[in-house]
Design an enzyme around this catalytic site. Sequence first.
Site, PDB file in Angstrom:
ATOM      1  CG  HIS A   1      -1.967  -1.001   1.264  1.00  0.00           C
ATOM      2  ND1 HIS A   1      -1.975  -2.032   2.183  1.00  0.00           N
ATOM      3  CD2 HIS A   1      -3.065  -1.179   0.491  1.00  0.00           C
ATOM      4  CE1 HIS A   1      -3.044  -2.787   1.982  1.00  0.00           C
ATOM      5  NE2 HIS A   1      -3.723  -2.296   0.962  1.00  0.00           N
TER       6      HIS A   1
ATOM      7  CD  GLU B   1       0.599  -3.857 -13.250  1.00  0.00           C
ATOM      8  OE1 GLU B   1       1.498  -4.716 -13.112  1.00  0.00           O
ATOM      9  OE2 GLU B   1       0.556  -3.068 -14.208  1.00  0.00           O
TER      10      GLU B   1
ATOM     11  CG  ASP C   1      -6.557  -7.011  -5.880  1.00  0.00           C
ATOM     12  OD1 ASP C   1      -7.014  -8.133  -5.635  1.00  0.00           O
ATOM     13  OD2 ASP C   1      -5.984  -6.310  -5.023  1.00  0.00           O
TER      14      ASP C   1
END
Length: 283
Positions: free
Chosen positions: A37, A151, A153
């Site tokens: 994140h 990427e 997901d």
Amino acid sequence: MEIYSDKQQITLAIDGLKAKKLTIGMVPTMGALHQGHLQLVKKALADNDKVVVSIFVNPTQFDNQEDLVKYPRTLESDVALLKTVSKTNILVYAPTVEDIYEGHTVSQEFSFDGLEFEMEGKFRHGHFDGVGTIVKRFFEIVKPHKAYFGEKDFQQLTIIKKLVEKHEIPVKIIGCKIHREANGLAMSSRNTRLKPEYKAAAPFIYKTLKAAKEKFGTKSATKVTEWVEKQFAKHEILELEYFIISDIKTLKPVKRKSNKKAYRAFIAVYADDIRLIDNIALN
């Protein structure tokens, strides 16, 4: 660091920033933040003056209610982690379910031109309607100039690009590379829930993807798929849900390779009751 739980308040704050001609990036998350994140946040900060990080476990994208209940909620440590990146240029939007759904916790129905029926869509009923609902809502509230998605997901990333295109939402979608642990395992909030023996076994997923990529150079998609399925059939504890080689534009499984198309391999694996997904570009 400014933390907002009310949509009116964050909209006012962003209007004030835009009045100063500042650019706004957004990183939507479900919290339980990790270094993957943070890479998205750093990229967003490099491209924009201010970045909104949303932290919201969205109930409408969970087909498994037990998974929703178990999903980690760690707002305090998430904020502490974000402060290590920037204390002044990140705004956190951590709304309640009521703030987002106003008493109607249901998904809007979307058509993503068939993208939603491939891979994850076959195994997680209604999932992408939930994703589309929350992302569209965030874009309406925050109105960012750019939004950043990992990427890992990849199907979600493709669907969000389609959402923006079909609904003419004025935001640029930026896809960012998969961030991996030292052993190759794709970073995920779910990794923290892995039991030690499954944590030790999980790097096998990426190892197999890399081998599949190498084989794809000389073998058909069917042959590569069969090989991967055999590797997992022999594995002591990891259970393969699916392995699919798809065209990156349509996400449809490849029947015959073409030099004019780009392909990606997608995988979903159960490590006990934890579901892990990953993918790799093949050409």
